[in-house]
Write an enzyme that holds these catalytic residues in place. Structure first.
Site, PDB file in Angstrom:
ATOM      1  N   GLU A 211      10.662   1.328  -2.442  1.00  0.00           N
ATOM      2  CA  GLU A 211      10.043   0.948  -1.014  1.00  0.00           C
ATOM      3  C   GLU A 211      10.568   2.159  -0.588  1.00  0.00           C
ATOM      4  OE1 GLU A 211       7.395  -0.219  -0.624  1.00  0.00           O
ATOM      5  OE2 GLU A 211       6.643  -1.680  -2.289  1.00  0.00           O
ATOM      6  N   ASP A 356       1.004   1.595 -11.268  1.00  0.00           N
ATOM      7  CA  ASP A 356       0.503   2.366 -10.540  1.00  0.00           C
ATOM      8  C   ASP A 356       0.735   3.777 -10.374  1.00  0.00           C
ATOM      9  OD1 ASP A 356       2.168   0.997  -8.797  1.00  0.00           O
ATOM     10  OD2 ASP A 356       0.133   0.432  -7.597  1.00  0.00           O
ATOM     11  N   GLU A 460      -5.103 -10.730  -4.465  1.00  0.00           N
ATOM     12  CA  GLU A 460      -4.434  -9.993  -5.182  1.00  0.00           C
ATOM     13  C   GLU A 460      -4.084  -9.977  -6.546  1.00  0.00           C
ATOM     14  OE1 GLU A 460      -0.617  -8.000  -4.683  1.00  0.00           O
ATOM     15  OE2 GLU A 460      -2.491  -8.500  -3.649  1.00  0.00           O
ATOM     16  N   THR A 565       1.474   8.346  -2.163  1.00  0.00           N
ATOM     17  CA  THR A 565       1.127   7.255  -2.665  1.00  0.00           C
ATOM     18  C   THR A 565       1.188   6.571  -1.341  1.00  0.00           C
ATOM     19  OG1 THR A 565       1.098   5.066  -4.460  1.00  0.00           O
ATOM     20  CG2 THR A 565       3.100   5.764  -2.523  1.00  0.00           C
TER      21      THR A 565
END
Length: 629
Positions: A211, A356, A460, A565
């Protein structure tokens, strides 16, 4: 038995039946629980529950064949293409069935485009201005209470908050390049100066490496490039007396993330670090594939900007370590790995959470850096995905059988592990566009848009067997908007403008609150949570604005660009295809391949090999790395 019919342009819910269509959208008809305005000409049996007894007869191109109904065990659907089902370009999806209703969606008036662009701009500023008014310098805005949010210091185990919030003005940093996308150079300069004057990473904050990399490091690098290089793509937006402060901040943060790569026998990093002290003593030895394998774009650009190969090396080494752990049988990777043993703790292979951006960064790293090995890995991964995760008929809009769907499977044998997909997977059509697979991109995008149409948001997790959400919240995620934008750029078909308008109006109706836009706690009853994550401003609003802004400098610039991303703008520049450390310290070619493909200068002393002076904080890391084969 359901009657479905392939379409070519429309997916909007205004009628019960489209008699003629101009767009490829495989539909999600009543057997999926969608009240959706598309009728298809092929049959799909009711999706049934997976039973162990059926697994031996599964065919890779028919996912409903995995399903079994106790009431009708003989009901199965096979996938086949008839001999007279010719393969055609995806352009044919835009050329058929132009009745009056269809023509309505084959155009999008300029005035409406201007209105939607203004609506997206207003959405961004409503969130941004209220963040600056009520929350800055804290990390996020609580849009219902109109107050700021920082790390949960009273509950360090609250990783949902503490993985992301590091007490470093997250939303301001994450939003920098969005201000330029919206053409607000004045506020961009003000925001940059605020970051320079107020942000420090010398914090006792334990954050997730992934993150911090995508939201903070990536934004600092993007803003620095846009400030200093007038070719890309907004022209000369330089700030007076700017002295590379954002780049220095990015370097400082990256240095503080490097301890994650220490004391790991595989080279796969720990998931979290404390920005002051390094890896916490009680850190777990497990990380997800995306978290460990999605550092290469930001770390690689940083290395090439400052001439220090360290950051690209550790990121590339992690990618290779993960890649080498893939299944010999299927070529797939799992979603959770032990960084010390290299054993897969989670064997689920899918396209959503935990995996992903690993695939995304294999392709984008190749686009940016030109390393052929990155594309070889991506191509092999994509082939495995198509072989084992993609279930349904071969062609998207023709032939009999189930429409294509990407499912979660066991990495070792390709068997379906569960019957849900998650909202993060909606990024994949955009990646397919970048890879040139537009037909499959159109098809998968239609699936997710159909879910959006039903709920006015993406849950979600959605259970495609039960025809209902498994996890009900929607935190303002950008993935479907991103894919919509990229598909519009690839096809220029106005259908995607209608999709964007639908998404924009849903967000405005369902998520707007007193001081911003709030997470939906429940996509059915539209109850809310008091949180506006930074990616709503850095990605969701950005892609919506760009979708309707044909004349944006990003679209007019002769220079090419790509999004990270986290949606940060990065130029595709020959400069990033050069390794300045190799030019600075030339050496003879070696027949032995160097570790992590850093350079051929294996015998160069470490203090020269790594370019810039290294801070004492990670000198131990360099010693550790040099000793690794």
């Amino acid at each position: 038995m359901m009657q479905w019919r392939s379409v070519v342009v429309g997916l909007l819910v205004l009628r019960v039946v489209l008699n003629c269509a101009v767009w490829l959208v495989f539909g999600l008809g009543p057997s999926w629980g969608f009240d959706f305005p598309i009728k298809f000409t092929f049959n799909l049996h009711k999706i049934e529950l997976l039973k162990d007894g059926d697994r031996a007869t599964v065919k890779p191109n028919a996912w409903s064949q995995h399903m079994h109904d106790n009431r009708n065990p003989q009901t199965k659907t096979c996938s086949k293409i008839t001999g007279n089902s010719p393969k055609m370009s995806y352009l044919r999806f835009f050329q058929e069935g132009r009745d009056d209703y269809a023509r309505k969606y084959s155009s999008f008036p300029d005035a409406l485009k201007v209105k939607m662009r203004g609506m997206a701009r207003d959405m961004f500023y409503f969130g941004y201005d209220n963040y600056m008014k009520f929350a800055f310098p804290e990390d996020e805005l609580n849009p219902i209470a109109c107050e700021g949010r920082g790390p949960d210091v009273l509950n360090p185990s609250n990783i949902n908050i503490n993985d992301v919030l590091g007490n470093y003005s997250l939303t301001l940093i994450d939003t920098l390049d969005t201000l330029l996308v919206l053409g607000n150079v004045t506020e961009f300069h003000r925001a940059v100066q605020l970051v320079i004057d107020t942000v420090s990473f010398d914090k006792d904050s334990t954050v997730q490496v992934f993150e911090a990399n995508i939201r903070i490091l990536g934004s600092l690098i993007s803003a620095h490039i846009l400030l200093t290089d007038p070719r890309h793509p907004f022209g000369d937006v330089g700030l007076k007396d700017y002295d590379n402060e954002l780049l220095h901040l990015a370097h400082d943060l990256a240095v503080r993330l490097l301890p994650a790569f220490e004391n790991t026998s595989t080279g796969i990093p720990y998931p979290r670090v404390n920005l002051k002290t390094g890896v916490p003593p009680d850190s777990i030895n497990e990380t997800c594939t995306a978290g460990a394998g999605s550092l290469l774009v930001e770390f690689g650009i940083l290395s090439r900007l400052i001439g220090d190969s360290t950051f690209e090396w550790v990121a590339r080494r992690a990618v290779k370590a993960l890649w080498n752990l893939r299944s010999n049988e299927t070529g797939l990777l799992g979603n959770v790995v032990n960084i010390q043993t290299g054993q897969w703790v989670g064997k689920q292979s899918g396209l959503g959470a935990g995996m992903d951006s690993f695939y995304e960064y294999l392709l984008k790293s190749y686009i940016l850096f030109g390393e052929k090995e990155d594309y070889r890995m991506f191509s092999a991964a994509y082939e495995s995905i198509q072989s084992h995760l993609r279930k349904g008929r071969e062609a998207c809009n023709e032939g009999e059988g189930d429409p294509p769907l990407y499912v979660n499977v066991n990495m070792l044998n390709g068997q379906i592990m569960n019957t849900w997909i998650d909202s993060l997977q909606a990024f994949f059509p955009g990646l397919q566009v970048l890879n040139g697979d537009v037909e499959n991109a159109i098809c998968l995008h239609a699936f997710y848009y159909a879910i959006w149409k039903r709920f006015g948001a993406l849950p979600e997790r959605y259970n495609w067997q039960l025809q209902a959400p498994d996890v009900l919240f929607y935190p303002l995620r950008p993935e479907l908007v991103e894919s919509t934008y990229l598909l519009y750029q690839a096809t220029k078909n106005p259908f995607y403008l209608h999709v964007g308008m639908d998404i924009l109006e849903s967000l405005e109706k369902n998520t707007k609150v007193r001081c911003g836009y709030a997470t939906l706690h429940h996509v059915v009853d539209k109850s809310k949570e008091d949180r506006m994550e930074s990616f709503f401003l850095s990605e969701t609003c950005k892609y919506l604005y760009l979708l309707f802004d044909e004349d944006n400098p990003l679209h007019k610039s002769e220079n090419k660009y790509i999004f990270t991303t986290e949606g940060h703008v990065v130029p595709i520049d020959q400069h990033f295809r050069k390794k300045s450390w190799e030019e600075q310290y030339p050496c003879e070619e070696s027949s032995k391949k160097p570790p992590a493909n850093i350079s051929n200068c294996e015998r160069i002393p470490e203090e020269r090999r790594y370019g810039l002076p290294l801070k004492s904080m990670y000198m131990r890391q360099i010693d550790h790395m040099v000793g690794l084969s």
